[in-house]
Every structure is written in structure tokens, then in C-alpha cells.
Design a protein around this motif. Structure first.
Motif, PDB file in Angstrom:
ATOM      1  N   TYR A   1      -1.868   0.067  -3.846  1.00 20.73           N
ATOM      2  CA  TYR A   1      -0.911   0.500  -2.833  1.00 20.73           C
ATOM      3  C   TYR A   1       0.443   0.651  -3.504  1.00 20.73           C
ATOM      4  O   TYR A   1       0.714   0.041  -4.542  1.00 20.73           O
ATOM      5  CB  TYR A   1      -0.813  -0.500  -1.679  1.00 20.73           C
ATOM      6  CG  TYR A   1      -0.595  -1.932  -2.132  1.00 20.73           C
ATOM      7  CD1 TYR A   1       0.684  -2.409  -2.391  1.00 20.73           C
ATOM      8  CD2 TYR A   1      -1.675  -2.797  -2.326  1.00 20.73           C
ATOM      9  CE1 TYR A   1       0.888  -3.706  -2.822  1.00 20.73           C
ATOM     10  CE2 TYR A   1      -1.483  -4.090  -2.758  1.00 20.73           C
ATOM     11  CZ  TYR A   1      -0.199  -4.545  -3.004  1.00 20.73           C
ATOM     12  OH  TYR A   1      -0.012  -5.827  -3.443  1.00 20.73           O
TER      13      TYR A   1
ATOM     14  N   GLU B   1      -3.061   1.775   3.118  1.00 21.11           N
ATOM     15  CA  GLU B   1      -3.246   2.521   1.875  1.00 21.11           C
ATOM     16  C   GLU B   1      -4.297   1.859   0.989  1.00 21.11           C
ATOM     17  O   GLU B   1      -5.139   2.531   0.389  1.00 21.11           O
ATOM     18  CB  GLU B   1      -1.917   2.618   1.124  1.00 21.11           C
ATOM     19  CG  GLU B   1      -1.996   3.454  -0.148  1.00 21.11           C
ATOM     20  CD  GLU B   1      -0.655   3.531  -0.871  1.00 21.11           C
ATOM     21  OE1 GLU B   1       0.309   2.883  -0.428  1.00 21.11           O
ATOM     22  OE2 GLU B   1      -0.591   4.250  -1.884  1.00 21.11           O
TER      23      GLU B   1
ATOM     24  N   ARG C   1      -7.787   2.535   2.342  1.00 21.34           N
ATOM     25  CA  ARG C   1      -8.205   3.914   2.101  1.00 21.34           C
ATOM     26  C   ARG C   1      -8.648   4.114   0.651  1.00 21.34           C
ATOM     27  O   ARG C   1      -9.676   4.708   0.377  1.00 21.34           O
ATOM     28  CB  ARG C   1      -7.053   4.865   2.433  1.00 21.34           C
ATOM     29  CG  ARG C   1      -7.436   6.345   2.349  1.00 21.34           C
ATOM     30  CD  ARG C   1      -6.286   7.262   2.680  1.00 21.34           C
ATOM     31  NE  ARG C   1      -5.222   7.188   1.684  1.00 21.34           N
ATOM     32  CZ  ARG C   1      -4.052   6.577   1.863  1.00 21.34           C
ATOM     33  NH1 ARG C   1      -3.796   5.970   3.019  1.00 21.34           N
ATOM     34  NH2 ARG C   1      -3.136   6.561   0.918  1.00 21.34           N
ATOM     35  N   ARG C   2      -7.870   3.575  -0.273  1.00 18.33           N
ATOM     36  CA  ARG C   2      -8.225   3.723  -1.683  1.00 18.33           C
ATOM     37  C   ARG C   2      -9.493   2.948  -2.019  1.00 18.33           C
ATOM     38  O   ARG C   2     -10.369   3.454  -2.724  1.00 18.33           O
ATOM     39  CB  ARG C   2      -7.071   3.219  -2.560  1.00 18.33           C
ATOM     40  CG  ARG C   2      -5.818   4.060  -2.518  1.00 18.33           C
ATOM     41  CD  ARG C   2      -4.935   3.686  -3.684  1.00 18.33           C
ATOM     42  NE  ARG C   2      -3.587   4.207  -3.556  1.00 18.33           N
ATOM     43  CZ  ARG C   2      -2.665   4.094  -4.520  1.00 18.33           C
ATOM     44  NH1 ARG C   2      -2.960   3.460  -5.633  1.00 18.33           N
ATOM     45  NH2 ARG C   2      -1.465   4.591  -4.351  1.00 18.33           N
TER      46      ARG C   2
ATOM     47  N   ASP D   1       1.861  -0.580   5.991  1.00 19.24           N
ATOM     48  CA  ASP D   1       1.409   0.660   5.348  1.00 19.24           C
ATOM     49  C   ASP D   1       0.611   0.346   4.085  1.00 19.24           C
ATOM     50  O   ASP D   1      -0.352   1.052   3.749  1.00 19.24           O
ATOM     51  CB  ASP D   1       2.606   1.539   4.996  1.00 19.24           C
ATOM     52  CG  ASP D   1       3.299   2.094   6.232  1.00 19.24           C
ATOM     53  OD1 ASP D   1       4.482   2.473   6.116  1.00 19.24           O
ATOM     54  OD2 ASP D   1       2.657   2.149   7.305  1.00 19.24           O
TER      55      ASP D   1
END
Length: 252
Positions: A205, A147, A150-151, A143
Motif C-alpha cells: 500500500y 489497497e 486489492r493487491r 485507504d
């Protein structure tokens, strides 16, 4: 009979070709020859070679090394002062590069949405995409990886500069704390470790205490991370790892 060129090369960790070159340019000529005409070095020659290698390690060109060793008018202290300035500048550049490496490796910047020009402006000579394959292989199914991607994809050049500035400031305070003689288990060190965890969670993250502890161990186990921290202050990687561990114990 002295030492052969092969023996001296082995002692000093240089090549035979290097010693031949030093002889050819008059920087280090052996004091004797064997009956067969082979170079033979005595203790005084080894002492001179040690001084040659010392100056070479500091970055002096061979012609300046010769002046330092042979010219009675030369002031070694002035040469060393000048070289100290050059080395300090080099260290500063290495620290900047190391910061870019840390940012690239820890943030997992596979999804950076910057032009090549902007990447160069933010990260310098270091290409953050170098670790794409390694990071995906190690953490691709987590995960945290998703994350981070995406950031990273949403950050602008100014965002990355802000993240780097925050990281640089945190590292400077860690170095200052270590220089003050504080222990890694001190409240101040643990507070900085907690701030470091927050810096990761806030920018890259969600970083749990367990994950943060794993990162701390990686800072010591992975020579690239160790080099990043220790170029700023020898022993800093271990100090950061220990502070992270102590903070995790405190918070659990």
C-alpha cells in the motif's frame, strides 16, 4: 538447616513437582532432610540445580544433563558444540517463521488468493489469515487497507516469494549495517529505511513518511514486531524505528 523444596522452587523459578522429579531420577537429590523427613537443600545443591537448568535451557534431555554433571569421561565442550549446531538450526527456522509473520502482518494478507497448499509452501507453518480480524478492526476503514486487499488478491505464489525475498534481503543488509557499528541516523541507515518504505509502497500500500513513522513506532511497541526483528539481531527493532524516524525528518 538449608532450604526447603518450596524455597528452592521459588529461587529457581521451577515447580516443586520438578524438584521432586529430579530427586526421583537421581539428577538432583537434596543433601539433607529435616527431622520430619522433608527435603533440605544446601548451597552445593543450589549450584548443581543452576547447572541443570543451564543445560535444560540449551535443550539437553535430562539423561544427557546427568552425564554432563556426573561422568568424568564426558566432554562438556563437545556436548556444547553439538548443541550449538542444533540451536543455530533452530534460530534459522525461527527467522524463517518470523519472516512469514512480518509478511502476513505488514502486508495485511486478508485477500491472499492462494490454495491452502500454496499458502503452506510460501508461508510455512504460519497461517497469514490469523490476523484477519485484528487487521480489519484496526485499519478496516483506511485507504491503505483497501489497497492492500486489492493487491494481495492479485498476487500469485511467485509474487509472494519475490516479496519475501526482497524483505529478507533488506533485513540482512539492515543487520549487516547495525553490526558494522553504523548509527541509525547515518546516511546508509536512512537510505535503507527509505528502501523499506519503497518496499511497502511497491508491494502492499502507498506508505507516506507519516505512516512509515507510525509503523516504526509499532515495531517497538508491539512485541510481535519486536520479536520478528530482534530474533534476527537483538536491538534491530529499535534500530529500524530510529532509522525510519531519521529518514522521515530528512525527507520532510
Amino acid at each position: 538447616m538449608g532450604y526447603s523444596v518450596g524455597q528452592v522452587a521459588g529461587f529457581a523459578g521451577v515447580t516443586v513437582r520438578t524438584l521432586h522429579h529430579y530427586d526421583e531420577i537421581g539428577l538432583l537429590s537434596p543433601s539433607g532432610r529435616s527431622q520430619a523427613g522433608h527435603r533440605r537443600y544446601d548451597d552445593a545443591d543450589l549450584d548443581r540445580l543452576q547447572r541443570v537448568l543451564f543445560y535444560r535451557e540449551l535443550g539437553f534431555p535430562l539423561d544427557e544433563v546427568a552425564v554432563l554433571l556426573d561422568d568424568p569421561e564426558s566432554d562438556p565442550r563437545e556436548h556444547l558444540r553439538r548443541q550449538h549446531v542444533l540451536l543455530s538450526d533452530r534460530i534459522a527456522r525461527l527467522q524463517q517463521m518470523a519472516t512469514a509473520v512480518e509478511n502476513a502482518m505488514e502486508a495485511q494478507k486478508m485477500g491472499i488468493n492462494l490454495t491452502p497448499e500454496e499458502k503452506f509452501e510460501v508461508f510455512g507453518d504460519f497461517d497469514p489469515d490469523v490476523y484477519t480480524e485484528e487487521v480489519e478492526r484496526r485499519w478496516g476503514g483506511t485507504d491503505a487497507y483497501a489497497e492492500s486487499q486489492r493487491r494481495a488478491a492479485s498476487y500469485t505464489k511467485d509474487d509472494w516469494r519475490r516479496i519475501q525475498d526482497q524483505g529478507d534481503d533488506l533485513n540482512r543488509r539492515l543487520v549487516a549495517l547495525m553490526d558494522s557499528g553504523a548509527r541509525a541516523e547515518s546516511e546508509a541507515a536512512m537510505d535503507l529505511a527509505e528502501e523499506h518504505r519503497g518496499w511497502i509502497s511497491g508491494n502492499h500500500y502507498t506508505c507516506s513518511y507519516e505512516m512509515h513513522t507510525c509503523l516504526g513506532e509499532m515495531y517497538v511497541a508491539d512485541e510481535r514486531y519486536t520479536a520478528y526483528y530482534d530474533v534476527q539481531r537483538p536491538g534491530l527493532a529499535v534500530f529500524v524505528r530510529d532509522a525510519i524516524t531519521a529518514n522521515a525528518i530528512r525527507k520532510v
